[in-house]
Design a protein around this motif. Structure first.
Motif, PDB file in Angstrom:
ATOM      1  N   VAL A 283       0.858  -1.177   0.000  1.00 50.92           N
ATOM      2  CA  VAL A 283       0.000   0.000   0.000  1.00 50.92           C
ATOM      3  C   VAL A 283       0.896   1.230   0.000  1.00 50.92           C
ATOM      4  CG1 VAL A 283      -1.691   1.352   1.276  1.00 50.92           C
ATOM      5  CG2 VAL A 283      -1.943  -1.117   1.178  1.00 50.92           C
ATOM      6  N   ASN A 284       0.649   2.151  -0.923  1.00 49.80           N
ATOM      7  CA  ASN A 284       1.404   3.406  -0.989  1.00 49.80           C
ATOM      8  C   ASN A 284       2.919   3.179  -1.039  1.00 49.80           C
ATOM      9  OD1 ASN A 284      -1.010   4.914  -0.846  1.00 49.80           O
ATOM     10  ND2 ASN A 284      -0.997   4.798   1.397  1.00 49.80           N
ATOM     11  N   GLY A 285       3.321   2.183  -1.820  1.00 54.74           N
ATOM     12  CA  GLY A 285       4.749   1.977  -2.050  1.00 54.74           C
ATOM     13  C   GLY A 285       5.504   1.307  -0.917  1.00 54.74           C
ATOM     14  N   THR A 286       4.783   0.719   0.037  1.00 54.63           N
ATOM     15  CA  THR A 286       5.468  -0.003   1.108  1.00 54.63           C
ATOM     16  C   THR A 286       4.674  -1.254   1.451  1.00 54.63           C
ATOM     17  OG1 THR A 286       6.486   0.204   3.295  1.00 54.63           O
ATOM     18  CG2 THR A 286       4.309   1.175   3.010  1.00 54.63           C
ATOM     19  N   PHE A 287       5.311  -2.187   2.142  1.00 58.75           N
ATOM     20  CA  PHE A 287       4.637  -3.423   2.502  1.00 58.75           C
ATOM     21  C   PHE A 287       3.882  -3.248   3.819  1.00 58.75           C
ATOM     22  CE2 PHE A 287       8.020  -4.936  -0.293  1.00 58.75           C
ATOM     23  CZ  PHE A 287       7.302  -5.778  -1.130  1.00 58.75           C
ATOM     24  N   GLY A 288       2.723  -3.896   3.902  1.00 59.60           N
ATOM     25  CA  GLY A 288       1.936  -3.858   5.117  1.00 59.60           C
ATOM     26  C   GLY A 288       1.349  -5.211   5.417  1.00 59.60           C
ATOM     27  N   ALA A 289       0.813  -5.376   6.622  1.00 56.67           N
ATOM     28  CA  ALA A 289       0.187  -6.631   7.040  1.00 56.67           C
ATOM     29  C   ALA A 289      -1.097  -6.311   7.794  1.00 56.67           C
ATOM     30  CB  ALA A 289       1.143  -7.429   7.926  1.00 56.67           C
ATOM     31  N   TRP A 290      -2.097  -7.194   7.630  1.00 57.84           N
ATOM     32  CA  TRP A 290      -3.386  -7.008   8.263  1.00 57.84           C
ATOM     33  C   TRP A 290      -3.888  -8.343   8.773  1.00 57.84           C
ATOM     34  CZ3 TRP A 290      -1.679  -5.237   3.675  1.00 57.84           C
ATOM     35  CH2 TRP A 290      -1.547  -3.850   3.541  1.00 57.84           C
ATOM     36  N   ASP A 291      -4.504  -8.346   9.955  1.00 55.91           N
ATOM     37  CA  ASP A 291      -5.031  -9.595  10.480  1.00 55.91           C
ATOM     38  C   ASP A 291      -6.366  -9.909   9.813  1.00 55.91           C
ATOM     39  OD1 ASP A 291      -7.055  -8.140  11.765  1.00 55.91           O
ATOM     40  OD2 ASP A 291      -6.125  -8.278  13.749  1.00 55.91           O
ATOM     41  N   LYS A 292      -6.980 -11.012  10.215  1.00 57.66           N
ATOM     42  CA  LYS A 292      -8.203 -11.464   9.553  1.00 57.66           C
ATOM     43  C   LYS A 292      -9.362 -10.496   9.716  1.00 57.66           C
ATOM     44  CE  LYS A 292      -9.401 -14.258  13.618  1.00 57.66           C
ATOM     45  NZ  LYS A 292      -9.635 -15.636  14.109  1.00 57.66           N
ATOM     46  N   ASP A 293      -9.277  -9.594  10.709  1.00 55.65           N
ATOM     47  CA  ASP A 293     -10.317  -8.588  10.926  1.00 55.65           C
ATOM     48  C   ASP A 293      -9.981  -7.251  10.280  1.00 55.65           C
ATOM     49  OD1 ASP A 293     -11.908 -10.350  12.537  1.00 55.65           O
ATOM     50  OD2 ASP A 293     -10.522 -10.002  14.194  1.00 55.65           O
ATOM     51  N   GLY A 294      -8.867  -7.209   9.507  1.00 58.29           N
ATOM     52  CA  GLY A 294      -8.491  -5.988   8.816  1.00 58.29           C
ATOM     53  C   GLY A 294      -7.667  -5.017   9.629  1.00 58.29           C
ATOM     54  N   ARG A 295      -7.268  -5.412  10.820  1.00 56.23           N
ATOM     55  CA  ARG A 295      -6.466  -4.525  11.656  1.00 56.23           C
ATOM     56  C   ARG A 295      -4.997  -4.607  11.242  1.00 56.23           C
ATOM     57  NH1 ARG A 295      -9.044  -6.970  17.112  1.00 56.23           N
ATOM     58  NH2 ARG A 295      -8.254  -8.802  15.990  1.00 56.23           N
ATOM     59  N   PRO A 296      -4.295  -3.468  11.194  1.00 58.54           N
ATOM     60  CA  PRO A 296      -2.892  -3.484  10.764  1.00 58.54           C
ATOM     61  C   PRO A 296      -2.009  -4.221  11.763  1.00 58.54           C
ATOM     62  CG  PRO A 296      -3.512  -1.295  11.544  1.00 58.54           C
ATOM     63  CD  PRO A 296      -4.763  -2.099  11.494  1.00 58.54           C
ATOM     64  N   ARG A 297      -1.042  -4.934  11.219  1.00 59.06           N
ATOM     65  CA  ARG A 297      -0.047  -5.634  12.014  1.00 59.06           C
ATOM     66  C   ARG A 297       1.324  -5.302  11.453  1.00 59.06           C
ATOM     67  NH1 ARG A 297      -1.763 -10.663  13.978  1.00 59.06           N
ATOM     68  NH2 ARG A 297       0.422 -11.025  14.494  1.00 59.06           N
ATOM     69  N   SER A 298       2.368  -5.509  12.224  1.00 58.64           N
ATOM     70  CA  SER A 298       3.707  -5.219  11.729  1.00 58.64           C
ATOM     71  C   SER A 298       4.169  -6.254  10.711  1.00 58.64           C
ATOM     72  CB  SER A 298       4.709  -5.173  12.893  1.00 58.64           C
ATOM     73  OG  SER A 298       5.011  -6.486  13.347  1.00 58.64           O
ATOM     74  N   GLY A 299       3.655  -7.471  10.828  1.00 61.90           N
ATOM     75  CA  GLY A 299       4.140  -8.556   9.984  1.00 61.90           C
ATOM     76  C   GLY A 299       5.483  -9.107  10.444  1.00 61.90           C
ATOM     77  N   ARG A 300       5.986  -8.602  11.565  1.00 59.26           N
ATOM     78  CA  ARG A 300       7.284  -9.039  12.087  1.00 59.26           C
ATOM     79  C   ARG A 300       7.220  -9.290  13.594  1.00 59.26           C
ATOM     80  NH1 ARG A 300       8.109  -5.000   8.517  1.00 59.26           N
ATOM     81  NH2 ARG A 300       8.165  -3.431  10.155  1.00 59.26           N
ATOM     82  N   ASP A 301       6.015  -9.527  14.118  1.00 56.86           N
ATOM     83  CA  ASP A 301       5.866  -9.816  15.542  1.00 56.86           C
ATOM     84  C   ASP A 301       6.407 -11.210  15.863  1.00 56.86           C
ATOM     85  OD1 ASP A 301       4.554  -7.398  16.076  1.00 56.86           O
ATOM     86  OD2 ASP A 301       2.609  -8.241  15.503  1.00 56.86           O
ATOM     87  N   PRO A 302       6.786 -11.442  17.128  1.00 54.89           N
ATOM     88  CA  PRO A 302       7.148 -12.811  17.523  1.00 54.89           C
ATOM     89  C   PRO A 302       5.935 -13.734  17.404  1.00 54.89           C
ATOM     90  CG  PRO A 302       7.883 -11.208  19.157  1.00 54.89           C
ATOM     91  CD  PRO A 302       6.971 -10.483  18.229  1.00 54.89           C
ATOM     92  N   ILE A 303       6.181 -14.988  17.090  1.00 59.70           N
ATOM     93  CA  ILE A 303       5.092 -15.968  17.047  1.00 59.70           C
ATOM     94  C   ILE A 303       4.557 -16.208  18.460  1.00 59.70           C
ATOM     95  CG2 ILE A 303       4.617 -18.429  16.677  1.00 59.70           C
ATOM     96  CD1 ILE A 303       6.421 -18.389  14.284  1.00 59.70           C
ATOM     97  N   ASP A 304       3.258 -16.410  18.563  1.00 53.50           N
ATOM     98  CA  ASP A 304       2.643 -16.841  19.820  1.00 53.50           C
ATOM     99  C   ASP A 304       3.014 -18.306  20.018  1.00 53.50           C
ATOM    100  OD1 ASP A 304       1.005 -17.748  21.856  1.00 53.50           O
ATOM    101  OD2 ASP A 304      -0.784 -16.708  21.139  1.00 53.50           O
ATOM    102  N   LEU A 305       4.085 -18.553  20.759  1.00 54.81           N
ATOM    103  CA  LEU A 305       4.608 -19.912  20.889  1.00 54.81           C
ATOM    104  C   LEU A 305       3.662 -20.822  21.672  1.00 54.81           C
ATOM    105  CD1 LEU A 305       8.405 -19.244  21.470  1.00 54.81           C
ATOM    106  CD2 LEU A 305       7.269 -20.004  19.372  1.00 54.81           C
ATOM    107  N   ALA A 306       2.927 -20.261  22.633  1.00 52.46           N
ATOM    108  CA  ALA A 306       1.982 -21.094  23.383  1.00 52.46           C
ATOM    109  C   ALA A 306       0.916 -21.657  22.439  1.00 52.46           C
ATOM    110  CB  ALA A 306       1.339 -20.280  24.496  1.00 52.46           C
TER     111      ALA A 306
END
Length: 294
Positions: free
Chosen positions: A124-147
């Motif tokens: 979007v707008n010349g940069t990469f983005g990430a969105w969860d299943k509800d459309g909320r923005p995410r960093s796309g580089r968060d740690p995995i929920d290991l639990a």
């Protein structure tokens, strides 16, 4: 994507690492190369004898990416590496769950599984983005929920179980000297589709996949190839569905004045950053009668 060939300094150490830590199985073969994979599929070919580890700030391999079929198998890999106290970096890309590590010579490895049910990534707008299943923005580089990830392991699961038969080479990510030059080679000549392109980074694929090849200038714009004697990428493989598809790629490369060499199981070209790529069919060797240099 087919097998990735990499040079290593110590063959025995590399064999133990890719078998005991990553989880691949040795494929019996003749010659000095050590072939690793899963039943019926060769994935990583190790070439011992490099005189030094991977040289930074050069073109070559950023990482090879092994795709496992589900979260349970990714959890097994992460759990095994944790048990062996090996450095790793589990990362939530939303639409994939990935784990990053380096072999003892500095060759990059990603092990991942698809998770499109969690959301997506895009541009979007010349940069990469990430969105969860509800459309909320995410960093796309968060740690995995290991639990949550480890909840997919069964009570009787063993961490030392090899990677399953369904494991394959999901993608390859390259350091290149110039992304625009690389895209002209891999998009205009080879025929991959461009899935995303921002300054210094490009992602390309076939068939609408998020990416089969990543291209970046993170080693430096204009990065030079690594010394041939160093550890690192020797070649990676692109498998075409049919002889006709392979012929089409070879013809485009020839018309683009790309020098080709015929090897036992296909044709090798060198991209503008001196990364070698083998084009072949997934079945029998193509016999076209071409000379060794086209």
């Amino acid at each position: 994507m087919g097998a990735v060939d990499i040079a290593v300094t110590d063959g025995d150490r590399a064999l133990r690492f890719y078998r005991d830590f990553v989880g691949l199985t040795e494929v019996p073969s003749a010659g000095d190369a050590i072939r690793m994979g899963v039943p019926g599929r060769e994935l990583v070919v190790l070439h011992p004898g490099a005189d030094r580890p991977v040289v930074p700030h050069t073109s070559g391999l950023y990482h090879l990416a092994l795709l496992v079929p589900d979260r349970r198998e990714l959890a097994r890999v992460i759990g095994r590496l944790a048990h062996l106290r090996y450095d790793q970096y589990p990362t939530d890309h939303v639409m994939t769950k990935a784990n990053y590590l380096w072999d003892p010579d500095g060759n990059g490895i990603e092990v991942y599984t698809e998770s499109p049910e969690d959301g997506t990534m895009g541009m979007v707008n010349g940069t990469f983005g990430a969105w969860d299943k509800d459309g909320r923005p995410r960093s796309g580089r968060d740690p995995i929920d290991l639990a949550e990830l480890f909840s997919h392991l069964r009570e009787d699961d063993r961490l030392d179980t090899p990677m399953p038969d369904a494991t394959k080479m999901g993608h390859v990510h390259l350091h290149v000297a110039d992304v625009d030059d690389a895209l002209r080679f891999y998009h205009d000549l080879v025929g991959f589709d461009v899935m995303g392109h921002v300054p210094g980074v490009g992602f390309i694929s076939a068939g609408g996949y998020h990416h089969h090849l990543g291209l970046n200038e993170w080693g430096g714009h204009g990065a030079r190839p690594a010394p041939q004697s160093a550890a690192g990428l020797r070649r990676f493989t692109v498998e075409l569905p049919s002889k006709r598809d392979l012929e089409d790629v070879i013809n485009r490369l020839e018309h683009g004045n790309v020098r080709l060499s015929e090897e036992a199981d296909g044709f090798v070209a060198t991209d503008p950053s001196q990364n070698r790529v083998l084009f072949k069919t997934g079945a029998a060797r193509l016999g076209t009668g071409r000379s060794s240099d086209a």
